[in-house]
Design a protein around this motif. Structure first.
Motif, mmCIF file in Angstrom:
data_model
loop_
_atom_site.group_PDB
_atom_site.id
_atom_site.type_symbol
_atom_site.label_atom_id
_atom_site.label_comp_id
_atom_site.label_asym_id
_atom_site.label_seq_id
_atom_site.Cartn_x
_atom_site.Cartn_y
_atom_site.Cartn_z
ATOM 1 N N UNK A 1 0.848 -1.190 0.000
ATOM 2 C CA UNK A 1 0.000 0.000 0.000
ATOM 3 C C UNK A 1 0.883 1.239 0.000
ATOM 4 N N UNK A 3 2.185 4.863 1.008
ATOM 5 C CA UNK A 3 2.098 5.571 2.278
ATOM 6 C C UNK A 3 0.960 6.588 2.216
ATOM 7 N N UNK A 4 0.121 6.656 3.245
ATOM 8 C CA UNK A 4 -0.968 7.628 3.205
ATOM 9 C C UNK A 4 -0.416 9.037 3.066
ATOM 10 N N UNK A 8 -3.250 11.416 9.410
ATOM 11 C CA UNK A 8 -4.459 10.929 10.096
ATOM 12 C C UNK A 8 -4.266 10.974 11.606
ATOM 13 N N UNK A 10 -6.503 10.608 15.616
ATOM 14 C CA UNK A 10 -7.732 10.178 16.274
ATOM 15 C C UNK A 10 -8.725 11.318 16.400
ATOM 16 N N UNK A 25 -11.491 8.769 12.557
ATOM 17 C CA UNK A 25 -10.132 9.207 12.260
ATOM 18 C C UNK A 25 -10.250 10.386 11.300
ATOM 19 N N UNK A 90 -13.116 -2.185 7.496
ATOM 20 C CA UNK A 90 -12.061 -1.878 8.468
ATOM 21 C C UNK A 90 -11.591 -0.439 8.288
ATOM 22 N N UNK A 91 -11.109 0.190 9.363
ATOM 23 C CA UNK A 91 -10.757 1.619 9.265
ATOM 24 C C UNK A 91 -9.644 1.904 8.262
ATOM 25 N N UNK A 92 -8.630 1.029 8.193
ATOM 26 C CA UNK A 92 -7.547 1.298 7.237
ATOM 27 C C UNK A 92 -8.041 1.229 5.800
ATOM 28 N N UNK A 93 -8.994 0.329 5.569
ATOM 29 C CA UNK A 93 -9.565 0.233 4.219
ATOM 30 C C UNK A 93 -10.357 1.510 3.905
ATOM 31 N N UNK A 95 -9.735 4.442 5.142
ATOM 32 C CA UNK A 95 -8.738 5.487 4.912
ATOM 33 C C UNK A 95 -8.264 5.452 3.458
ATOM 34 N N UNK A 96 -7.992 4.239 2.968
ATOM 35 C CA UNK A 96 -7.542 4.128 1.566
ATOM 36 C C UNK A 96 -8.632 4.608 0.610
#
Lengths: 105, 693
Positions: A1, A3-4, A8, A10, A25, A90-93, A95-96
């Motif tokens: 993946x 890098x964002x 991000x 909380x 987030x 899921x939260x990371x998904x 975010x993407x």
């Protein structure tokens, strides 16, 4: 993946089984402006006399009812401004999804 | 025994369907950890944990065996459990006292029925678990297909921590998704030599994809880990392991590893995963104390945390009798105990002195002087402690949650061949029943025969064999009989007066009882609603006892009567002629009369049957199951075979294996386990009643 690209951090949190967990987030740009959010769905929730099957909180923490309710396993919303741009399990998904919608990912 | 710090102890079970490779995996673990210097094989009958003669002869595990090994500075207590459904009690009691479990899934068949049953048991006791997909060297093995069955059959979130490199005879190692490296076994030296290597090019893309899924899922349980990821674009291995461990303990997802124990590949990383992801005794919330009468079973109650300095609390979970006497296996939850100490058996309300204590290694034992929180040990010298009893310090006499035992479904009658053997048989059977809570003994009131009730034909066969070998009793055995039950279908109110007042001291008692049906598995429930002292308080227990005793012999065919409630609502007594005995007799007669009017029915055990058959025999198998009064539940294909699931009355399943073999030229196999009790059809009920008459 990759890098964002957003930074991000909380957002709102709630106590859950003895620990505090993030309900959202917030993705900020390099200048620190909040431009994206991923929000955990909640529900069913009783508010006043009504039962809401699935809700999210808006930027001012007001309850927003989701109609129709999202499919099972789509527990996080990716939001840009006031717009929902996608859902994820899921939260990371999520975010993407948000970064892809912004074209920063 | 307690020199190992608590955080470096792991109490784990290894469990699976029959023949999935539990004992084979345990054998490799003992070899790699240096406990044994050779690898035993199930087919050679020389494994460490299958030490009973019957286990070695038959190549199956019958009793759970405890072994201890050291790995990278940790002590791992392992219980290897049986896979056959008839010995499910061993899995049940092991899971009850363990902090974690490794579920072994066969790489060809995926999740099989016994794995499902054991999984539900582990759910009941909230046991954190790892999954090991085994036998990837076998023809037809497919990691990804086996992995899919985890979701389909267990309805869980499973997450691979490894991917296989090669398959079937080309299987050579695994990709470790946590550290993003390959682990390759070099062959020779029984799998003890392996090395790290770069991930093969053809697997790199897939490994990245699965690693991302692992990160997405694992990090979501820990906000600090998410922040670390946002900061650096990845996380440290230690962070990822911390998240996987937290999720394993909470059950958020189930980590999946893979290998082939028989070909000595994949076992060492499995041991590493046991240390990294399964909890130590201090990582789990502690064992709940038992609910008080009337309290909600599921309500949160005080928990006993692992602390060697706290008052002692332990659970007796297994009893075996050997030539040295009775050994009671105890899981210690809190405190420290030394030989010679006194403890309270809080389940039965008496005191016990601890004699010698042993750490067990299958059938071998090493004496120890003390045992502490987190340990499992065997005690000698307990006189009246049974499986499921709590032992506790007098200053904090807690009772821990009891264990649930399965219902026996098959009966056989057993008679000693000689008069001299009568006493030996009674002693032997009582000891065997004391060891095995899934074995029940009773005497048929009409024939006077001893009836053994067990979980299946194999279970009872092994018991009879042990009776012969260990107690020297030759016995005549009746044909296996279905353990029918009786119940009622409508409520009825019955009054019965027991009166004998002709000369001498008389007998007088009158009872008025309401009999009502309960749901299946409702048991037998008594309620006293007498007001105004029409039945004096001292006679109420006699009424309760009278019905319970009489309920063992149902009114239709003499089978135990279950799933009903009886409420004593009124009665009469006589100042001089009433007694407890008179009320017991009245209650028994009231039961007999009342039951006849309450629509009595006979219940039979219905089995969950799974037949695995080649495609070309499906028609024959399904037709045959229909003839046996089976209800087909579903059919699914797994490669070139079809799996047929059906609910079939146990009565129709005796001798099924030989019929199935001849029908399919020996190519099909089946498993079955108890599912529920159902009323028998009228014609079968008539047949049963005629036979019993």
């Amino acid at each position: 993946m990759p890098t964002p690209r957003l930074h991000w951090m909380r957002g709102r949190a709630e106590a859950e089984g003895g620990e505090t967990r993030a309900l959202e987030w917030i993705g900020c740009d390099d200048a620190g402006a909040a431009i994206a959010r991923v929000v955990r769905l909640q529900g069913p929730i009783h508010t006043g006399w009504r039962l809401y099957r699935a809700v999210a909180l808006d930027t001012e923490a007001r309850v927003v009812q989701l109609r129709p309710p999202p499919p099972a396993g789509a527990d996080w919303l990716a939001c840009i401004g006031g717009q929902v741009v996608g859902r994820a399990a899921l939260p990371l998904q999520a975010v993407r999804t948000a970064e892809a919608a912004l074209g920063t990912g | 025994m307690s020199e190992t710090p608590l955080d470096k102890i792991r109490n784990i079970g290894i469990t699976a369907h029959i023949d999935a490779g539990k004992t084979t995996t345990t054998e490799r673990i003992l070899y790699y950890t240096g406990v044994s210097h050779r690898i035993g094989e199930v087919h050679d009958g020389n494994t460490t944990t299958d030490y009973m003669e019957q286990e070695r002869e038959r190549g199956i595990t019958i009793t759970s065996a405890a072994v201890t090994c050291e790995w990278k500075g940790h002590r791992i207590n392992i219980i290897d459990t049986p896979g056959h459904i008839d010995f499910n009690i061993e899995v049940n009691r092991s899971l009850r006292v363990l902090d974690g479990a490794v579920f072994i899934i066969e790489g060809v068949a995926g999740v099989q029925p016994q794995s499902e049953t054991n999984w539900r048991l582990a759910d009941r006791y909230n046991v954190p678990r790892l999954i090991f997909i085994n036998k990837l060297d076998r023809t037809g093995a497919d990691f990804y297909r086996a992995f899919d069955t985890l979701k389909e059959k267990l309805d869980i979130v499973a997450l691979p921590l490894q991917l296989p490199i090669g398959v079937e005879d080309q299987f050579s190692g695994v990709v470790d998704l946590v550290e993003m490296k390959a682990i390759i076994w070099e062959g020779g030296e029984l799998g003890a030599k392996y090395h790290d290597a770069p991930i093969p090019d053809d697997l790199l893309e897939k490994a990245r994809e699965y690693r991302q899924l692992l990160l997405d899922t694992a990090l979501s349980v820990d906000d600090a880990a998410m922040e670390e990821y946002f900061e650096a674009g990845d996380v440290a291995t230690a962070t990822l392991k911390r998240c996987i461990k937290a999720a394993t303990i909470s059950g958020a997802f189930r980590p999946v590893l893979c290998g082939t124990a028989f070909k000595n590949k994949g076992v060492q990383p499995l041991l590493d995963a046991v240390l990294d992801y399964l909890p130590s005794p201090i990582d789990v919330p502690g064992i709940k104390i038992a609910a008080e009468e009337g309290e909600d079973e599921h309500a949160e109650r005080r928990r006993i945390k692992a602390d060697p300095k706290a008052p002692f609390a332990g659970l007796a979970f297994k009893i075996i009798n050997d030539k040295y006497g009775t050994l009671t296996f105890v899981r210690v939850y809190a405190g420290t105990l030394r030989s010679g100490d006194m403890v309270q058996n809080t389940t039965r309300g008496h005191r016990e002195r601890i004699g010698r204590m042993f750490q067990m290694h299958a059938d071998k034992r090493a004496e120890i002087k003390e045992v502490s929180a987190g340990d499992i040990a065997a005690f000698v010298g307990l006189k009246d402690t049974m499986t499921g009893d709590t032992l506790a310090a007098a200053e904090d006499p807690v009772v821990l949650e009891r264990m649930a035992f399965p219902v026996p479904v098959i009966d056989i009658s057993v008679e000693p061949r000689t008069k001299e053997s009568v006493e030996k048989m009674t002693i032997g059977l009582q000891k065997l029943a004391g060891e095995d809570p899934s074995l029940r003994l009773r005497t048929d009131q009409e024939s006077g025969q001893t009836i053994l009730s067990g979980m299946g034909e194999l279970h009872l066969e092994i018991i009879i064999d042990r009776l012969k070998r260990e107690y020297g009793v030759e016995a005549n055995i009746g044909a296996p009989q279905v353990a029918y039950r009786e119940t009622i279908s409508r409520a009825v109110t019955e009054t019965y007066t027991h009166k004998k007042q002709t000369g001498g001291s008389g007998q007088y008692a009158e009872v008025k009882i309401v009999f009502e049906p309960l749901e299946r598995n409702g048991g037998v429930v008594f309620e006293n609603k007498v007001v105004g002292g029409s039945v004096p308080r001292e006679y109420i227990p006699a009424v309760e006892k009278g019905i319970r005793v009489q309920a063992d012999t149902g009114v239709l065919a003499g089978f135990p009567t279950v799933d009903f409630k009886y409420t004593l609502i009124d009665g009469k007594y006589h100042d001089v002629d009433s007694s407890a005995l008179a009320f017991e007799i009245a209650a028994k007669a009231c039961f007999r009369e009342g039951m006849k009017k309450a629509g009595p029915i006979i219940l039979e055990p219905i089995m969950d049957v799974e037949v695995t058959t080649p495609q070309d025999h499906v028609g024959d198998v399904v037709g045959d199951l229909n003839r046996r009064r089976g209800m087909i539940q579903n059919q699914e294909s797994s490669g070139s075979t079809i799996i047929v699931r059906a609910h079939v009355p146990l009565k129709e399943m005796f001798g099924y294996i030989s019929d199935l073999r001849s029908m399919t030229k020996g190519r099909a196999s089946f498993t079955m386990q108890f599912h529920h009790y159902d009323p028998v059809p009228r014609n079968i009920a008539d047949e049963i009643m005629t036979k019993s008459a």
